[in-house]
Motif scaffolding. Structure first.
Motif, PDB file in Angstrom:
ATOM      1  N   GLY A  38       0.528  -1.067  -0.130  1.00  0.00           N
ATOM      2  CA  GLY A  38       0.025  -0.560   0.042  1.00  0.00           C
ATOM      3  C   GLY A  38       0.671   1.170   0.041  1.00  0.00           C
ATOM      4  O   GLY A  38       0.516   2.340  -0.371  1.00  0.00           O
ATOM      5  N   THR A  39       2.283   1.447   0.648  1.00  0.00           N
ATOM      6  CA  THR A  39       2.679   2.065   1.115  1.00  0.00           C
ATOM      7  C   THR A  39       3.832   2.411  -0.698  1.00  0.00           C
ATOM      8  O   THR A  39       4.034   3.793  -0.563  1.00  0.00           O
ATOM      9  N   PHE A  45       1.377   6.748  -7.363  1.00  0.00           N
ATOM     10  CA  PHE A  45       0.350   6.983  -8.175  1.00  0.00           C
ATOM     11  C   PHE A  45       0.666   8.713  -7.840  1.00  0.00           C
ATOM     12  O   PHE A  45       0.620   9.480  -8.619  1.00  0.00           O
ATOM     13  N   ARG A  46       1.324   8.912  -6.807  1.00  0.00           N
ATOM     14  CA  ARG A  46       0.996  10.388  -6.435  1.00  0.00           C
ATOM     15  C   ARG A  46       2.592  11.306  -7.134  1.00  0.00           C
ATOM     16  O   ARG A  46       2.843  12.107  -6.758  1.00  0.00           O
ATOM     17  N   ILE A  50       7.000   7.844 -10.709  1.00  0.00           N
ATOM     18  CA  ILE A  50       8.578   8.151 -10.901  1.00  0.00           C
ATOM     19  C   ILE A  50       9.472   6.787 -10.712  1.00  0.00           C
ATOM     20  O   ILE A  50      10.421   6.888 -11.651  1.00  0.00           O
ATOM     21  N   GLN A  51       9.092   5.567 -10.631  1.00  0.00           N
ATOM     22  CA  GLN A  51      10.304   4.230 -10.852  1.00  0.00           C
ATOM     23  C   GLN A  51      10.182   4.862 -12.448  1.00  0.00           C
ATOM     24  O   GLN A  51      10.938   3.600 -12.871  1.00  0.00           O
ATOM     25  N   ILE A  52       9.452   4.500 -13.119  1.00  0.00           N
ATOM     26  CA  ILE A  52       9.379   4.636 -15.064  1.00  0.00           C
ATOM     27  C   ILE A  52       9.239   5.722 -15.281  1.00  0.00           C
ATOM     28  O   ILE A  52      10.590   5.780 -16.042  1.00  0.00           O
ATOM     29  N   ASN A  53       8.550   7.272 -14.594  1.00  0.00           N
ATOM     30  CA  ASN A  53       9.038   8.304 -15.846  1.00  0.00           C
ATOM     31  C   ASN A  53      10.480   8.328 -15.369  1.00  0.00           C
ATOM     32  O   ASN A  53      11.126   9.900 -16.180  1.00  0.00           O
ATOM     33  N   ARG A  54      11.581   8.366 -14.198  1.00  0.00           N
ATOM     34  CA  ARG A  54      11.965   9.241 -14.358  1.00  0.00           C
ATOM     35  C   ARG A  54      13.298   8.545 -14.123  1.00  0.00           C
ATOM     36  O   ARG A  54      14.350   8.306 -13.339  1.00  0.00           O
ATOM     37  N   PHE A 118       8.392  -3.729  -7.923  1.00  0.00           N
ATOM     38  CA  PHE A 118       8.049  -2.422  -8.339  1.00  0.00           C
ATOM     39  C   PHE A 118       7.784  -1.009  -7.906  1.00  0.00           C
ATOM     40  O   PHE A 118       8.378   0.089  -7.732  1.00  0.00           O
ATOM     41  N   PHE A 119       6.853  -1.419  -6.951  1.00  0.00           N
ATOM     42  CA  PHE A 119       6.204  -0.438  -6.098  1.00  0.00           C
ATOM     43  C   PHE A 119       7.315   0.066  -5.447  1.00  0.00           C
ATOM     44  O   PHE A 119       7.254   1.110  -4.477  1.00  0.00           O
ATOM     45  N   GLY A 120       7.986  -1.267  -4.788  1.00  0.00           N
ATOM     46  CA  GLY A 120       9.316  -1.006  -3.987  1.00  0.00           C
ATOM     47  C   GLY A 120      10.030   0.572  -4.361  1.00  0.00           C
ATOM     48  O   GLY A 120      10.626   1.099  -3.508  1.00  0.00           O
TER      49      GLY A 120
END
Length: 466
Positions: A38-39, A45-46, A50-54, A118-120
């Motif tokens: 969840g974190t 999203f917020r 960033i892990q893709i775009n940056r 990925f979310f990490g």
């Protein structure tokens, strides 16, 4: 019966293992899994994925991070901080951890390792940004940073900040001394030395203990110097060996990937030592081993990030974020695919023996050396990295005078790891990992506005300059 046999009998008693397994299952239940994923979801999203775009920008920063920024404070370069973090993360989790995850949770566990990673990456970015922003210096002039400091300083107006920061530091010491830092790594090293070179456990344990002592006495600069040389070299060698196996079995790769996705959402049936895994087992072991490997959300990597000589917290957050990408998306994926293609996950072997069999079944003797030597170096650098993490936690609780005594305790715990069995090692590691992650994740949620604001301001300034 000798002294070593007595030690094994005590620590590996079946009733102890059963009790610890029950505790592990409770800690890594739905609440912690929800908090962890969840974190990462929230920050993904917020921060606009960033892990893709940056990621391209982050990789660009990594390439140029060998030199410390002028006018910045810190102990080592950003690359040194990243190497120290990778030294602590690229270890048994990538080789033994993936094997135990797939062995227990089935091939679907690899999918959940990817999801956690990925979310990490977004979580890792947030925690390392905060670590640099709220870092301080100890009495010796050395950087002190990490969750205990951004909890204490960033949440100074909250009544629970003192307790939460101390909880993190206490659990951080336990993870270092009885979890990721010592037992799992030393056990992997002695097993690999036995498998690859037939060296007796006690000899390997003694040599490794001495080398660990020689490096950690020199502190973070000494650890970073070793990490910057060993980690990139061994990671590239291991990945190349894995890629070669996948190329030799290219026709089986599509079906292996398909099995991973199918197993992630259904009960896995197999033969041999593996009797089947439920979806919950795949998620639990995939996420738990993923966290063991990349440490995203655990709060350890931010301790190394704080030592970087860099001006912008956002820049270091981006650089540190790549550690999760390299560790899990690349290295763990390589191991997992080889394990599945070779079919070794269906047999009776476990841990390092299982991975060694998978690689040697394709590359024969070369595969044995790729896994054996790679694992020994990876595990050794992880011991070094975690010494620094636990040392900073010790300094936070007891001051700089406690650092030297702690190092001797740590070395003692490293030596003990040679005589524990695989099952109890991983259960202990999972328990302390989960306990350490909780206060860190609570702080990341509480400090979300700071992370979002710092990120927005940084990229707004970048737009103006361009």
């Amino acid at each position: 019966m000798g002294l070593l046999d007595v030690i094994r009998e005590v620590v590996n008693h079946s009733s102890i293992l059963t009790s610890l397994t029950e505790i592990d299952g409770f800690i890594w239940g739905p609440p912690l899994l929800t908090l962890l994923i969840g974190t990462g979801l929230f920050y993904t999203f917020r921060l606009g994925f960033i892990q893709i775009n940056r990621l391209p920008l982050a990789l660009k920063y990594v390439i140029g991070s060998r030199k410390a920024e002028k006018g910045s404070q810190g102990d080592i370069s950003s690359f040194g901080a990243l190497s120290t973090a990778l030294a602590a993360t690229v270890g048994t989790g990538n080789i033994v951890g993936v094997a135990t995850a797939i062995k227990t949770g089935g091939p679907g566990a690899l999918f959940w390792m990817w999801i956690a990673a990925f979310f990490g990456m977004a979580t890792m970015y947030a925690e390392c940004l905060l670590s640099v922003k709220y870092r301080t210096f100890d009495e010796n002039g050395q950087v002190s940073g990490g969750p205990m400091y951004y909890i204490k300083n960033g949440l100074a107006d909250r009544s629970y900040s003192g307790l939460l920061s101390k909880m993190f530091a206490v659990f951080g010491i336990f993870v270092g001394c009885m979890g990721i830092g010592t037992f799992a790594q030393m056990n992997a090293i002695v097993d690999s030395a036995k498998i690859t070179f037939d060296i007796p456990v006690i000899y390997t344990g003694a040599v490794v203990t001495v080398f660990v002592f020689l490096v950690i006495i020199g502190g973070i600069r000494s650890i970073a110097k070793v990490a910057q040389v060993v980690v990139p070299f061994m990671a590239i060698a291991y990945v190349l060996g894995s890629v070669l196996i996948l190329l030799l079995n290219l026709d089986q790769v599509p079906s292996a990937i398909s099995l991973v996705f199918r197993s992630a959402f259904s009960r896995t049936a197999a033969t041999g030592g593996f009797l089947g895994a439920s979806i919950m087992m795949a998620i639990q072991f995939g996420v738990a081993r993923g966290v063991f490997s990349n440490e995203a959300g655990l709060g350890s990597t931010p301790i190394a990030a704080a030592a970087a000589r860099v001006k912008s917290p956002v820049k270091q957050g981006l650089i540190s974020m790549t550690a999760t990408f390299f560790d899990t998306i690349i290295v763990c994926s390589m191991t997992g695919m080889v394990l599945i293609i070779s079919g070794s996950w269906k047999g009776e072997l476990a841990g390092a023996y299982m991975t060694n069999y998978a690689y040697s079944s394709v590359l024969e003797n070369i595969g044995t050396y790729v896994v054996g030597i790679g694992l020994m170096f990876f595990a050794f650098t992880t011991i070094l990295g975690w010494n620094y993490y636990a040392e900073r936690c010790t300094e936070f609780l007891f001051g700089v005078k406690a650092i030297l005594p702690f190092k001797f305790v740590y070395i003692l715990m490293v030596s003990m790891g040679a005589f524990l069995t695989l099952d109890i090692i991983w259960v202990l590691a999972d328990i302390f990992n989960g306990l350490m992650a909780v206060p860190n994740l609570i702080a990341l949620i509480a400090l979300r506005k700071i992370v979002i604001s710092e990120t927005k301001n940084y990229f707004d300034e970048m737009k103006k300059e361009s």
